[in-house]
Design an enzyme around this catalytic site. Structure first.
Site, PDB file in Angstrom:
ATOM      1  N   ASN A 191       0.827  -1.217   0.000  1.00 14.50           N
ATOM      2  CA  ASN A 191       0.000   0.000   0.000  1.00 14.50           C
ATOM      3  C   ASN A 191       0.859   1.265   0.000  1.00 14.50           C
ATOM      4  OD1 ASN A 191       0.912   0.202   2.631  1.00 14.50           O
ATOM      5  ND2 ASN A 191      -1.128   0.218   3.580  1.00 14.50           N
ATOM      6  N   TYR A 201       2.934  -3.761  19.006  1.00 13.94           N
ATOM      7  CA  TYR A 201       3.556  -4.334  17.801  1.00 13.94           C
ATOM      8  C   TYR A 201       3.930  -5.798  18.040  1.00 13.94           C
ATOM      9  CZ  TYR A 201       7.192  -5.716  14.567  1.00 13.94           C
ATOM     10  OH  TYR A 201       7.950  -6.437  13.673  1.00 13.94           O
ATOM     11  N   LYS A 229       2.398  -9.606  16.380  1.00 19.57           N
ATOM     12  CA  LYS A 229       3.185 -10.709  15.816  1.00 19.57           C
ATOM     13  C   LYS A 229       2.901 -12.011  16.582  1.00 19.57           C
ATOM     14  CE  LYS A 229       5.251  -8.467  12.539  1.00 19.57           C
ATOM     15  NZ  LYS A 229       5.052  -8.817  11.132  1.00 19.57           N
ATOM     16  N   PHE A 271      15.533 -10.899  14.171  1.00 16.96           N
ATOM     17  CA  PHE A 271      16.060 -10.016  15.193  1.00 16.96           C
ATOM     18  C   PHE A 271      16.145  -8.611  14.569  1.00 16.96           C
ATOM     19  CE2 PHE A 271      15.818 -13.913  17.135  1.00 16.96           C
ATOM     20  CZ  PHE A 271      15.980 -13.755  18.490  1.00 16.96           C
ATOM     21  N   TYR A 318      18.338   5.964  22.988  1.00 16.99           N
ATOM     22  CA  TYR A 318      17.275   5.794  23.988  1.00 16.99           C
ATOM     23  C   TYR A 318      17.725   4.846  25.093  1.00 16.99           C
ATOM     24  CZ  TYR A 318      14.305   8.086  20.586  1.00 16.99           C
ATOM     25  OH  TYR A 318      13.769   8.997  19.712  1.00 16.99           O
ATOM     26  N   ARG A 326      21.416  -5.617  20.884  1.00 20.08           N
ATOM     27  CA  ARG A 326      20.562  -6.344  19.948  1.00 20.08           C
ATOM     28  C   ARG A 326      21.389  -7.227  19.027  1.00 20.08           C
ATOM     29  NH1 ARG A 326      17.775  -4.609  23.059  1.00 20.08           N
ATOM     30  NH2 ARG A 326      15.890  -3.349  22.938  1.00 20.08           N
ATOM     31  N   ARG A 355      12.882   4.256  25.727  1.00 22.82           N
ATOM     32  CA  ARG A 355      11.549   4.232  25.111  1.00 22.82           C
ATOM     33  C   ARG A 355      10.710   3.164  25.787  1.00 22.82           C
ATOM     34  NH1 ARG A 355      13.070   3.566  18.831  1.00 22.82           N
ATOM     35  NH2 ARG A 355      14.095   1.776  19.781  1.00 22.82           N
ATOM     36  N   SER A 356       9.388   3.373  25.826  1.00 22.70           N
ATOM     37  CA  SER A 356       8.543   2.330  26.413  1.00 22.70           C
ATOM     38  C   SER A 356       8.589   1.104  25.507  1.00 22.70           C
ATOM     39  CB  SER A 356       7.104   2.831  26.576  1.00 22.70           C
ATOM     40  OG  SER A 356       6.450   2.881  25.355  1.00 22.70           O
ATOM     41  N   ASP A 400      11.072  -1.102  25.196  1.00 22.37           N
ATOM     42  CA  ASP A 400      12.405  -1.599  24.815  1.00 22.37           C
ATOM     43  C   ASP A 400      12.985  -2.521  25.889  1.00 22.37           C
ATOM     44  OD1 ASP A 400      12.571  -0.454  22.348  1.00 22.37           O
ATOM     45  OD2 ASP A 400      13.874   1.203  22.923  1.00 22.37           O
TER      46      ASP A 400
END
EC number: 5.1.3.2
Length: 350
Positions: free
Chosen positions: A35, A158, A162, A187, A227, A240, A303-304, A306
């Protein structure tokens, strides 16, 4: 035997476009829908990323501007083409944004997937590769994270979209033995195709680390906001498992090969990662080395949603799909810098 035709949703996006390229190279026919909510288009028939994929591969990409939440649009693509398999990338994907606008995330990511699955079943298409995420694991209870790690304790809407979609897929496979589903839990995808012709070009401000670092290095943004600097990690910043986008794309081809070549049905989940964790500041330093540029950054609040540290055990994908990540942090940064330096404004400056 004619090569299978794969419908790719979200095919004009970052992961989708790189995977389409590898699928074409592997001999698959590809139909793309998108889209264009997070993909650059000049208004031409083919979005720029896919136009460049055609140029690199010398092969045709069929493209339709379709919103997967629109039942009629989705059905029309299945009516026009004989689809053999589906690779489903189309999704909203920003953790922080999902905490602000959860309904849009549930609608797009879950309703859209359900519409797609219904259209597949109506057209006797039962082979499905799902673009899942390490966010289904939530805050890791142990490291490295294996596929046996509990799922569902997600820290953002989010991640929940998933996780819930995986649960729907499991229920679907239990209820109808014709379905064969591979869910790839990735990841953190970074990097770009070695040509420098396609790469990550988010609309607006990047939500992911690597394009932000690259845009700072190329002079598009003044500095990077890091962050959280108080995580329990070696330098206080989040760790990460970063995976090169081409490794990730090759993982999807391996998943399609598996579905194409086996009679086995059911739900299969595999981690796609390198098994190595790097912090935000590790990535900044590696990028400075690759680009020869200074990357200015400021430390700000977390950040919220994380988590502190997350990296994969991807040995199951090696065992079952014959896949493992080949490209390391230096290659990730070099390829990102080639893309960004050749395309300082992304796809908009051909």
């Amino acid at each position: 035997m004619a090569p299978p035709t794969v419908l790719v949703t979200g095919g004009a996006g970052y992961i989708g476009s790189h995977t389409v390229l590898e699928m074409l190279n592997a001999g698959y026919n590809v139909i793309c829908v998108d889209n264009l909510c997070n993909a650059y288009s000049s208004g031409a028939k083919l979005p720029e990323a896919l136009s460049r994929v055609q140029e690199i591969t010398g092969k045709k990409v069929n493209f339709y501007r379709v919103d997967i939440t629109d039942r009629e649009q989705v059905r029309s693509v299945f009516q026009e083409h004989k689809i053999d398999m589906v690779a489903h990338f189309a999704a909203l994907k920003a953790v922080g944004e999902s905490c602000r606008i959860p309904l849009q995330y549930y609608h797009n990511n879950m309703t859209g997937t359900n519409v797609l699955l219904e259209a597949m079943a109506d057209n006797n298409v039962f082979k499905f590769v799902y673009s899942s995420s390490a966010t289904v694991y939530g805050e890791p209870k142990f490291l490295p994270v294996t596929e046996e790690h509990p799922t569902g304790n997600c820290t953002s809407p989010y991640g929940k979209t998933k996780y819930f979609t995986e649960e729907i897929l499991k229920d679907l496979c239990k209820s109808d033995k014709r379905w064969a589903v591979v869910s790839l839990r990735y990841f953190n995808p970074v990097g770009a195709h070695i040509s420098g012709r396609i790469g990550e070009d988010p609309n607006g401000e990047p939500n992911n680390l690597m394009p932000y670092i690259a845009q700072v290095a190329v002079g598009r943004r003044p500095s990077l906001s890091v962050y959280g600097s108080d995580f329990p990690t070696h330098d206080g910043t989040g760790v990460r498992d970063y995976i090169h986008i081409v490794d990730l794309a090759e993982g999807h081809v391996k998943a399609l090969d598996k579905l194409r070549n086996i009679a086995e049905t059911g739900f299969f989940a595999y981690n796609l990662g390198t098994g190595v964790g790097y912090s935000v500041l590790d990535m900044v330093k590696a990028f400075e080395k690759a680009s020869g540029k200074k990357v200015n950054y400021t430390l700000v609040d977390r950040r919220s949603g994380d988590v502190a540290t997350c990296y994969a055990d991807a040995t199951l994908a090696d065992k079952k799909l014959g896949w493992k990540a080949e490209r390391g942090i230096d290659k990730m940064c070099e390829d990102t810098w080639r893309w960004q330096s050749q395309n300082p404004n992304g796809y908009a400056n051909k």
